[in-house]
Enzyme design. Structure first.
Site, PDB file in Angstrom:
ATOM      1  CE  LYS A 274      -4.174  -1.969  -0.005  1.00  0.00           C
ATOM      2  NZ  LYS A 274      -4.939  -1.929  -1.292  1.00  0.00           N
TER       3      LYS A 274
ATOM      4  N   GLY B   9       0.488  12.977   4.287  1.00  0.00           N
ATOM      5  CA  GLY B   9       0.962  12.408   5.553  1.00  0.00           C
ATOM      6  C   GLY B   9       2.376  11.929   5.429  1.00  0.00           C
TER       7      GLY B   9
ATOM      8  CD  GLU C 238       0.270  16.351   7.031  1.00  0.00           C
ATOM      9  OE1 GLU C 238      -0.163  15.398   7.180  1.00  0.00           O
ATOM     10  OE2 GLU C 238      -0.063  17.462   7.409  1.00  0.00           O
TER      11      GLU C 238
ATOM     12  CD  GLU D 216      -2.264  16.264   2.061  1.00  0.00           C
ATOM     13  OE1 GLU D 216      -1.587  16.629   0.808  1.00  0.00           O
ATOM     14  OE2 GLU D 216      -1.540  15.893   2.887  1.00  0.00           O
TER      15      GLU D 216
HETATM   16  C1  1HE Z   1      -3.148   3.574  -1.373  1.00  0.00           C
HETATM   17  C2  1HE Z   1      -2.522   4.909  -1.369  1.00  0.00           C
HETATM   18  C3  1HE Z   1      -2.965   5.612  -0.135  1.00  0.00           C
HETATM   19  C4  1HE Z   1      -1.405   3.936  -2.746  1.00  0.00           C
HETATM   20  N1  1HE Z   1      -4.150   5.355   0.537  1.00  0.00           N
HETATM   21  N2  1HE Z   1      -4.178   3.140  -0.629  1.00  0.00           N
HETATM   22  N3  1HE Z   1      -2.109  10.163  -0.785  1.00  0.00           N
HETATM   23  C5  1HE Z   1      -2.170  10.368  -2.099  1.00  0.00           C
HETATM   24  O1  1HE Z   1      -3.236  10.968  -2.595  1.00  0.00           O
HETATM   25  C6  1HE Z   1      -1.291   9.375  -2.869  1.00  0.00           C
HETATM   26  C7  1HE Z   1      -1.746   8.445  -3.583  1.00  0.00           C
HETATM   27  N4  1HE Z   1      -0.971   7.461  -4.077  1.00  0.00           N
HETATM   28  C8  1HE Z   1      -0.443   7.759  -5.378  1.00  0.00           C
HETATM   29  O2  1HE Z   1      -0.440   8.503  -5.777  1.00  0.00           O
HETATM   30  C9  1HE Z   1       0.513   6.549  -5.937  1.00  0.00           C
HETATM   31  O3  1HE Z   1      -0.031   5.214  -5.135  1.00  0.00           O
HETATM   32  C10 1HE Z   1       1.844   6.781  -5.525  1.00  0.00           C
HETATM   33  C11 1HE Z   1       2.476   7.814  -6.425  1.00  0.00           C
HETATM   34  C12 1HE Z   1       2.007   7.049  -4.046  1.00  0.00           C
HETATM   35  C13 1HE Z   1       2.695   5.333  -5.726  1.00  0.00           C
HETATM   36  O4  1HE Z   1       2.459   5.019  -7.077  1.00  0.00           O
HETATM   37  P1  1HE Z   1       2.584   3.416  -7.522  1.00  0.00           P
HETATM   38  O5  1HE Z   1       2.512   3.264  -8.972  1.00  0.00           O
HETATM   39  O6  1HE Z   1       3.926   2.665  -7.085  1.00  0.00           O
HETATM   40  O7  1HE Z   1       1.639   2.426  -6.809  1.00  0.00           O
HETATM   41  P2  1HE Z   1      -0.158   2.296  -7.047  1.00  0.00           P
HETATM   42  O8  1HE Z   1      -0.242   1.456  -7.899  1.00  0.00           O
HETATM   43  O9  1HE Z   1      -0.719   3.653  -7.014  1.00  0.00           O
HETATM   44  O10 1HE Z   1      -0.553   1.813  -5.537  1.00  0.00           O
HETATM   45  C14 1HE Z   1      -0.231   0.493  -5.357  1.00  0.00           C
HETATM   46  C15 1HE Z   1      -1.529   0.159  -4.174  1.00  0.00           C
HETATM   47  O11 1HE Z   1      -1.231   1.148  -2.923  1.00  0.00           O
HETATM   48  C16 1HE Z   1      -2.973   0.463  -4.708  1.00  0.00           C
HETATM   49  O12 1HE Z   1      -3.658  -0.608  -4.115  1.00  0.00           O
HETATM   50  P3  1HE Z   1      -4.038  -2.038  -4.788  1.00  0.00           P
HETATM   51  O13 1HE Z   1      -4.934  -2.574  -3.701  1.00  0.00           O
HETATM   52  O14 1HE Z   1      -4.803  -1.687  -5.837  1.00  0.00           O
HETATM   53  O15 1HE Z   1      -2.684  -2.667  -5.050  1.00  0.00           O
HETATM   54  C17 1HE Z   1      -3.259   1.618  -4.006  1.00  0.00           C
HETATM   55  O16 1HE Z   1      -4.834   1.871  -4.043  1.00  0.00           O
HETATM   56  C18 1HE Z   1      -2.660   1.704  -2.834  1.00  0.00           C
HETATM   57  N5  1HE Z   1      -2.433   3.003  -2.296  1.00  0.00           N
HETATM   58  N6  1HE Z   1      -1.419   5.000  -1.992  1.00  0.00           N
HETATM   59  C19 1HE Z   1      -4.661   4.009   0.308  1.00  0.00           C
HETATM   60  N7  1HE Z   1      -2.511   7.024   0.021  1.00  0.00           N
HETATM   61  C20 1HE Z   1      -2.907  13.591   8.189  1.00  0.00           C
HETATM   62  S1  1HE Z   1      -3.695  14.081   6.926  1.00  0.00           S
HETATM   63  C21 1HE Z   1      -2.692  13.426   5.424  1.00  0.00           C
HETATM   64  C22 1HE Z   1      -3.530  13.577   4.364  1.00  0.00           C
HETATM   65  C23 1HE Z   1      -2.863  12.946   3.176  1.00  0.00           C
HETATM   66  O17 1HE Z   1      -1.942  12.248   3.057  1.00  0.00           O
HETATM   67  S2  1HE Z   1      -3.777  12.922   1.708  1.00  0.00           S
HETATM   68  C24 1HE Z   1      -2.620  12.258   0.347  1.00  0.00           C
HETATM   69  C25 1HE Z   1      -2.905  11.078   0.147  1.00  0.00           C
END
Ligand code: 1HE
Length: 261
Positions: free
Chosen positions: A29, A113, A116, A136
């Protein structure tokens, strides 16, 4: 006390002498933070053994961290949201103001996060695969883990505003230039560099590390009058410690390293 007690398996904890390695271990994840993972970090920082002098946080797998686990976000109402954000604040305060300086070793995604958490650490080492973002803004939410306070101190409010308004991604070199990381190393070299720095930090006088991690940020947050007074008090306490006296004696008698050695 061993910190491995009641820590979830999404954290990999290892002691090496006086260094504590803390691996984010949810690579499938992308080390996204569900509640168990962020609360696990709290447990670790509440139970740092007294012989540990520096901690290193790093991500296992392709990325440091994808930030908040978005699958847990969709069910929360506003009040639950406030408590959840305050929980992150509590945990990251324990990282920033814990018993040891913390080095974050960054690679791949350092987003939301994840950024953060990195911002709550004292030293950031990034390898060249690192990229930073605050998605975000694009997800229709706001930062909730302390970025609104800590990031403007690192990179300025204008850059943070841009990251959130436009989704701007900073890559490793730019990130180091603007202050997101203090060190930039070749891909795959972060852990080695992090360890080299941690060993140096661990060899400092305890009072110096305390002054830098607990007192300096409070001085930076205060007005000039209070800040200068706090600085003088801290300086007087530090120089009167036996450890400081010995270190000064070592230098004056030719036993200590010169600057840059
Ligand atoms: C996730 C998450 C996640 C990946 N929550 N499941 N964060 C984001 O908006 C970032 C979202 N993630 C991405 O943009 C990409 O995943 C990455 C650039 C980080 C990595 O890409 P990649 O190609 O290596 O991986 P992927 O194929 O996108 O993800 C692999 C798996 O991880 C996939 O799940 P699967 O079951 O389909 O294999 C994704 O859904 C899962 N995954 N990121 C849940 N964030 C205290 S408040 C803070 C507020 C925030 O942090 S908001 C920012 C959230």
């Amino acid at each position: 006390m061993m910190v491995t007690k009641s820590v979830p398996d999404t954290l990999q904890i290892r002691e090496e002498g006086d260094i504590l390695w803390i691996g984010l271990n949810r690579p499938d994840k992308r080390n996204a933070f569900n509640d168990a993972l962020i609360l696990g970090i709290e447990t670790v920082f509440e139970n740092i053994p007294s012989h540990i002098r520096c901690a290193i946080i790093y991500g296992i797998g392709k990325h440091f961290s994808a930030g908040l686990d978005l699958s847990e976000l969709k069910e929360r109402d506003a009040v639950q949201g406030i408590f959840h954000s305050r929980m992150w604040h509590r945990v990251l305060e324990k990282v920033q103001y814990g018993s040891v300086p913390v080095v974050a070793v960054l690679h791949g995604a350092v987003v939301g996060g994840g950024l953060e958490l990195a911002a709550a650490c004292h030293i950031r080492v990034a390898d060249k695969s690192t990229f930073y973002a605050l998605p975000e803004g694009q997800r229709g939410i706001f930062v909730g883990g302390g970025a609104a306070v800590r990031l403007p101190k690192l990179i300025g409010m204008a850059r943070m505003t841009d990251m959130m308004l436009t989704g701007r991604v900073y890559h490793a070199e730019e990130g180091e230039r603007i202050g997101l990381a203090q060190y930039l190393v070749d891909e795959g070299q972060g852990l080695e560099k992090g360890k080299e720095l941690a060993l140096k930090i661990a060899s400092n006088a305890g009072m110096t590390n305390y002054a830098l991690t607990h007192v300096l940020p409070r001085i930076a947050d205060s007005g000039q009058t209070e800040g200068l007074l706090l600085e003088s008090m801290m300086a007087a306490i530090a120089q009167s410690a036996p450890d400081a006296k010995q270190r000064l004696k070592d230098f004056l008698e030719g036993r200590a390293k010169k600057v840059g050695e």
